[in-house]
Design a protein around this motif. Structure first.
Motif, PDB file in Angstrom:
ATOM      1  N   GLY A   1       1.661  -0.515  75.302  1.00 55.26           N
ATOM      2  CA  GLY A   1       0.378   0.129  75.036  1.00 55.26           C
ATOM      3  C   GLY A   1       0.476   1.630  75.239  1.00 55.26           C
ATOM      4  O   GLY A   1       0.951   2.099  76.270  1.00 55.26           O
ATOM      5  N   THR A   2       0.050   2.376  74.245  1.00 53.49           N
ATOM      6  CA  THR A   2       0.060   3.841  74.323  1.00 53.49           C
ATOM      7  C   THR A   2      -1.373   4.341  74.473  1.00 53.49           C
ATOM      8  O   THR A   2      -2.338   3.583  74.347  1.00 53.49           O
ATOM      9  CB  THR A   2       0.698   4.442  73.062  1.00 53.49           C
ATOM     10  OG1 THR A   2       0.030   3.953  71.896  1.00 53.49           O
ATOM     11  CG2 THR A   2       2.172   4.075  72.976  1.00 53.49           C
ATOM     12  N   THR A   3      -1.517   5.629  74.728  1.00 52.57           N
ATOM     13  CA  THR A   3      -2.853   6.166  74.993  1.00 52.57           C
ATOM     14  C   THR A   3      -3.674   6.354  73.733  1.00 52.57           C
ATOM     15  O   THR A   3      -4.897   6.454  73.804  1.00 52.57           O
ATOM     16  CB  THR A   3      -2.741   7.514  75.723  1.00 52.57           C
ATOM     17  OG1 THR A   3      -1.964   8.420  74.933  1.00 52.57           O
ATOM     18  CG2 THR A   3      -2.085   7.345  77.079  1.00 52.57           C
ATOM     19  N   ASN A   4      -3.028   6.427  72.584  1.00 53.92           N
ATOM     20  CA  ASN A   4      -3.749   6.458  71.312  1.00 53.92           C
ATOM     21  C   ASN A   4      -2.802   6.025  70.198  1.00 53.92           C
ATOM     22  O   ASN A   4      -1.589   5.911  70.403  1.00 53.92           O
ATOM     23  CB  ASN A   4      -4.359   7.848  71.035  1.00 53.92           C
ATOM     24  CG  ASN A   4      -3.318   8.958  70.999  1.00 53.92           C
ATOM     25  OD1 ASN A   4      -2.366   8.900  70.214  1.00 53.92           O
ATOM     26  ND2 ASN A   4      -3.487   9.970  71.833  1.00 53.92           N
ATOM     27  N   GLU A   5      -3.349   5.787  69.022  1.00 55.89           N
ATOM     28  CA  GLU A   5      -2.552   5.251  67.927  1.00 55.89           C
ATOM     29  C   GLU A   5      -1.597   6.285  67.340  1.00 55.89           C
ATOM     30  O   GLU A   5      -0.523   5.920  66.843  1.00 55.89           O
ATOM     31  CB  GLU A   5      -3.467   4.706  66.831  1.00 55.89           C
ATOM     32  CG  GLU A   5      -4.306   3.511  67.244  1.00 55.89           C
ATOM     33  CD  GLU A   5      -5.646   3.890  67.875  1.00 55.89           C
ATOM     34  OE1 GLU A   5      -6.460   2.981  68.120  1.00 55.89           O
ATOM     35  OE2 GLU A   5      -5.873   5.102  68.122  1.00 55.89           O
ATOM     36  N   LEU A   6      -1.971   7.559  67.341  1.00 57.77           N
ATOM     37  CA  LEU A   6      -1.057   8.590  66.849  1.00 57.77           C
ATOM     38  C   LEU A   6       0.207   8.605  67.691  1.00 57.77           C
ATOM     39  O   LEU A   6       1.331   8.653  67.163  1.00 57.77           O
ATOM     40  CB  LEU A   6      -1.732   9.963  66.878  1.00 57.77           C
ATOM     41  CG  LEU A   6      -0.841  11.150  66.501  1.00 57.77           C
ATOM     42  CD1 LEU A   6      -0.295  11.008  65.092  1.00 57.77           C
ATOM     43  CD2 LEU A   6      -1.609  12.463  66.650  1.00 57.77           C
ATOM     44  N   ASN A   7       0.053   8.544  68.997  1.00 57.53           N
ATOM     45  CA  ASN A   7       1.223   8.514  69.867  1.00 57.53           C
ATOM     46  C   ASN A   7       2.043   7.241  69.656  1.00 57.53           C
ATOM     47  O   ASN A   7       3.275   7.261  69.774  1.00 57.53           O
ATOM     48  CB  ASN A   7       0.796   8.624  71.334  1.00 57.53           C
ATOM     49  CG  ASN A   7       0.362  10.019  71.706  1.00 57.53           C
ATOM     50  OD1 ASN A   7       0.400  10.935  70.888  1.00 57.53           O
ATOM     51  ND2 ASN A   7      -0.071  10.196  72.945  1.00 57.53           N
ATOM     52  N   ALA A   8       1.380   6.136  69.332  1.00 60.91           N
ATOM     53  CA  ALA A   8       2.106   4.905  69.026  1.00 60.91           C
ATOM     54  C   ALA A   8       2.977   5.094  67.794  1.00 60.91           C
ATOM     55  O   ALA A   8       4.124   4.629  67.746  1.00 60.91           O
ATOM     56  CB  ALA A   8       1.126   3.752  68.815  1.00 60.91           C
ATOM     57  N   ALA A   9       2.443   5.786  66.779  1.00 59.95           N
ATOM     58  CA  ALA A   9       3.226   6.045  65.569  1.00 59.95           C
ATOM     59  C   ALA A   9       4.411   6.945  65.877  1.00 59.95           C
ATOM     60  O   ALA A   9       5.526   6.719  65.384  1.00 59.95           O
ATOM     61  CB  ALA A   9       2.341   6.676  64.501  1.00 59.95           C
ATOM     62  N   TYR A  10       4.203   7.966  66.689  1.00 62.72           N
ATOM     63  CA  TYR A  10       5.305   8.837  67.093  1.00 62.72           C
ATOM     64  C   TYR A  10       6.360   8.055  67.877  1.00 62.72           C
ATOM     65  O   TYR A  10       7.567   8.242  67.685  1.00 62.72           O
ATOM     66  CB  TYR A  10       4.787   9.984  67.966  1.00 62.72           C
ATOM     67  CG  TYR A  10       3.981  11.040  67.262  1.00 62.72           C
ATOM     68  CD1 TYR A  10       4.142  11.316  65.913  1.00 62.72           C
ATOM     69  CD2 TYR A  10       3.049  11.799  67.977  1.00 62.72           C
ATOM     70  CE1 TYR A  10       3.407  12.308  65.291  1.00 62.72           C
ATOM     71  CE2 TYR A  10       2.316  12.798  67.364  1.00 62.72           C
ATOM     72  CZ  TYR A  10       2.484  13.049  66.026  1.00 62.72           C
ATOM     73  OH  TYR A  10       1.754  14.046  65.416  1.00 62.72           O
ATOM     74  N   ALA A  11       5.902   7.186  68.784  1.00 59.82           N
ATOM     75  CA  ALA A  11       6.842   6.411  69.598  1.00 59.82           C
ATOM     76  C   ALA A  11       7.644   5.453  68.727  1.00 59.82           C
ATOM     77  O   ALA A  11       8.863   5.293  68.911  1.00 59.82           O
ATOM     78  CB  ALA A  11       6.092   5.641  70.686  1.00 59.82           C
ATOM     79  N   ALA A  12       6.988   4.794  67.766  1.00 63.61           N
ATOM     80  CA  ALA A  12       7.704   3.899  66.865  1.00 63.61           C
ATOM     81  C   ALA A  12       8.727   4.666  66.038  1.00 63.61           C
ATOM     82  O   ALA A  12       9.831   4.170  65.773  1.00 63.61           O
ATOM     83  CB  ALA A  12       6.709   3.183  65.953  1.00 63.61           C
ATOM     84  N   ASP A  13       8.387   5.871  65.631  1.00 63.36           N
ATOM     85  CA  ASP A  13       9.307   6.725  64.880  1.00 63.36           C
ATOM     86  C   ASP A  13      10.527   7.074  65.729  1.00 63.36           C
ATOM     87  O   ASP A  13      11.679   6.941  65.278  1.00 63.36           O
ATOM     88  CB  ASP A  13       8.563   7.988  64.453  1.00 63.36           C
ATOM     89  CG  ASP A  13       9.410   8.924  63.616  1.00 63.36           C
ATOM     90  OD1 ASP A  13      10.367   9.535  64.159  1.00 63.36           O
ATOM     91  OD2 ASP A  13       9.113   9.094  62.415  1.00 63.36           O
ATOM     92  N   GLY A  14      10.303   7.497  66.973  1.00 61.94           N
ATOM     93  CA  GLY A  14      11.422   7.825  67.846  1.00 61.94           C
ATOM     94  C   GLY A  14      12.289   6.622  68.146  1.00 61.94           C
ATOM     95  O   GLY A  14      13.518   6.725  68.231  1.00 61.94           O
ATOM     96  N   TYR A  15      11.651   5.460  68.295  1.00 68.79           N
ATOM     97  CA  TYR A  15      12.375   4.205  68.524  1.00 68.79           C
ATOM     98  C   TYR A  15      13.304   3.905  67.344  1.00 68.79           C
ATOM     99  O   TYR A  15      14.495   3.597  67.512  1.00 68.79           O
ATOM    100  CB  TYR A  15      11.347   3.089  68.704  1.00 68.79           C
ATOM    101  CG  TYR A  15      11.892   1.741  69.088  1.00 68.79           C
ATOM    102  CD1 TYR A  15      11.929   1.348  70.423  1.00 68.79           C
ATOM    103  CD2 TYR A  15      12.320   0.835  68.131  1.00 68.79           C
ATOM    104  CE1 TYR A  15      12.391   0.088  70.790  1.00 68.79           C
ATOM    105  CE2 TYR A  15      12.788  -0.415  68.485  1.00 68.79           C
ATOM    106  CZ  TYR A  15      12.820  -0.792  69.816  1.00 68.79           C
ATOM    107  OH  TYR A  15      13.282  -2.035  70.168  1.00 68.79           O
ATOM    108  N   ALA A  16      12.763   4.014  66.131  1.00 69.93           N
ATOM    109  CA  ALA A  16      13.557   3.724  64.936  1.00 69.93           C
ATOM    110  C   ALA A  16      14.700   4.711  64.773  1.00 69.93           C
ATOM    111  O   ALA A  16      15.822   4.329  64.422  1.00 69.93           O
ATOM    112  CB  ALA A  16      12.659   3.749  63.698  1.00 69.93           C
TER     113      ALA A  16
END
Length: 561
Positions: free
Chosen positions: A48-63
């Motif tokens: 769980g992230t603090t907002n959805e934009l950060n979730a998208a950034y985190a998924a990008d960094g993960y990939a």
């Protein structure tokens, strides 16, 4: 939700089959059924992230991290319809611009609600549930909103598109479709590129002839772009450079792809902005551009010089071309293997080592951009991961040499400020056992967009080293236009108190105004690898890296300032 095998299970089976271990996002009532299944799936964790934009950034960094390590390389985030998916769309657009494979899953109301065009929250209340999916149609490479009957086939289609093209995709699932029964996957997804043997044979002959004309490896320069890492071929490219005995340089988005400790590594190639390297490239009888050799960034740097008599050998995913000659279909890894084999069998001498680079002396006290980056370069160790935020951190990082086996994380084209902090969260979770430190250098303006995600690092037990460049505002913009303007200013945050307030309570927090203070803080962080560290590095307001100053002048001219 039923306990029988369902569409959600099918989707999650496909994700775990590709090595996905984490899904990022924010819960919403339309996606809770899917999240239940995520929590129940072995080998898959909800972050769980603090907002959805950060979730998208985190998924990008993960990939990115997965791709760079040669893995399947897929980042995943889950949001609710409307408010959640729109919050994430900027991050997903960045994945499209930078060719990063990300799956954005949107939870939607039940099929009956959508088909009745009923009023529902997170919509305009006009019964049009699909306008936000249509918006994603302008951003992603593929999208699907399947019924229960065609969900497995549509899931496979969008995942195949994401993995084959290294691009983001969008999947919307109605709440009742998530729980609809279906059969498990019958066979693994087939996504790998296949080369034509005849094309490979012709390519080998072309490379052999070009090497003879170039005088062997000594006449070759390899320019590395970001797609070598995106398609999981960074290791093979490094093998080509090392075993082939050729000189090499990186385009700015290819930073970190090559071993920068290699004695034949030239550094950054940015055309007219890096004249020394540009002269070597221009004089090389054979230039091999791998994974992005053309105009390549926020500012279109000078592309490799084209001479019809000795055209650049451009190696792209699925295609190799040299002037009018094309070899296809040729998988990127197979093309690199052919070139490596031809270099190994060539009898002539390898390229000479690049003259040793002289590091600038670090002033005894004053902390400025040059001293900051010289200190960081000397502190980095093999295996570290350096993340550099858009602005002064990115252009400062481009000028240093990374140690062997290092990683680099940045958003050189899309350049959405605040990206790197949540992206580093994803990158660390993708490689939790990597022995090196994860280091983020981020400006005091950029960090204010996404700093709340520091608490997620703490909650996940991660220990980054975060260097906040405190120069009182947007120095990259000051370098471009009207440096005294009030719109460059940001609020001053209390960095001594903020990490604990955001949930990083055990962090070492240091304010560094001098070079010795910065060096001491970094050394202390190295000595305690399990403790997060936040360094507030205080720098002059208008001080900028040399490369950024040159780029800013080009941007100012282009924008008619």
């Amino acid at each position: 939700m039923t306990n029988s095998y369902c569409v959600a299970d099918y989707l999650l089976a496909r994700l775990t089959e590709r090595g996905v271990g984490h899904v990022f996002g924010v819960p919403g009532d339309y996606s809770l059924g899917l999240l239940d299944r995520i929590l129940a799936t072995d080998g898959l964790e909800w972050v769980g992230t603090t907002n959805e934009l950060n979730a998208a950034y985190a998924a990008d960094g993960y990939a990115r991290r997965e791709c760079a390590r040669g893995g399947p390389g897929l980042g995943v985030l889950a949001t609710t319809l409307g408010v959640g998916e729109l919050s994430a769309i900027n991050g997903v657009a960045g994945s499209a611009a930078e060719q990063v494979p990300v799956l954005q899953i949107t939870g939607a109301p039940a099929t009956a609600v959508v088909e009745a065009s009923a009023a529902a929250h997170h919509t305009y209340g006009d019964g049009d549930f699909r306008r936000f999916a249509r918006a994603y149609g302008e951003v992603v490479h593929a999208r699907a909103w399947p019924s229960a009957a065609d969900a497995p086939a549509e899931i496979d289609r969008v995942l195949t598109e994401a993995l084959r093209h290294r691009m983001p995709v969008h999947l919307t699932l109605n709440a009742d479709v998530v729980s609809a029964p279906c059969a498990p996957p019958a066979a693994p997804l087939e996504v790998e590129d296949v080369s034509d043997p005849d094309a490979l044979h012709e390519l080998a002959g072309h490379v052999r002839r070009r090497l003879d004309e170039a005088g062997g490896p000594a006449g070759v320069v390899v320019l590395a772009g970001h797609l070598a890492d995106r398609f999981g071929q960074g290791a093979r490219l490094r093998e080509l450079v090392a075993d082939g005995g050729v000189r090499s340089a990186t385009l700015h988005r290819g930073k970190g792809v090559l071993d920068e400790s290699d004695p034949r590594f030239l550094g950054l190639y940015a055309g007219e902005l890096t004249p020394g390297v540009a002269e070597v490239v221009a004089a090389a009888p054979l230039v091999v551009g791998v994974g992005g050799p053309g105009p390549d960034g926020v500012v279109v740097f000078t592309a490799p010089p084209e001479d019809p008599a000795r055209p650049v050998l451009v190696v792209e995913p699925g295609l190799v071309r040299a002037g009018a000659d094309e070899f296809a279909p040729v998988a990127l890894g197979d093309a690199l293997a052919v070139i490596t084999a031809e270099l190994r069998r060539h009898p002539r001498a390898t390229a000479p080592a690049t003259p040793a680079r002289t590091r600038p002396e670090v002033p005894a006290e004053r902390l400025d951009q040059r001293a900051l980056w010289t200190t960081i370069e000397q502190w980095l160790r093999p295996g570290d991961l350096l993340a550099a935020e858009s602005g002064t951190p990115y252009y400062g990082a481009l000028a240093i040499r990374l140690p062997a086996r290092s990683g680099f994380l940045a958003q050189g084209l899309w350049s959405s400020i605040g990206y790197t902090l949540p992206a580093l969260l994803g990158a660390q979770l993708a490689a939790p056992t990597d022995p090196g430190r994860a280091v983020l250098v981020i400006g005091d303006g950029s960090v204010q967009l996404t700093a709340q995600e520091l608490g997620t690092f703490g909650r996940r037990g991660l220990a980054p080293v975060v260097v906040v460049v405190d120069n009182r505002g947007y120095t990259v913009e000051r370098a471009i236009h009207h440096p005294e303007a009030a719109y460059h200013d940001v609020a001053a945050w209390d960095w001594q108190e903020l990490p604990a307030a955001l949930g990083l309570g055990d962090a070492l927090v240091v304010r560094a105004e001098t070079v010795p203070a910065l060096a001491a803080a970094l050394d202390k962080a190295r000595d305690d690898p399990h403790r997060p560290c936040v360094v507030q590095a205080v720098l002059p307001e208008e001080d900028a890296p040399e490369l950024l100053t040159a780029v800013a002048a080009v941007v100012a001219r282009r924008n008619a300032y």
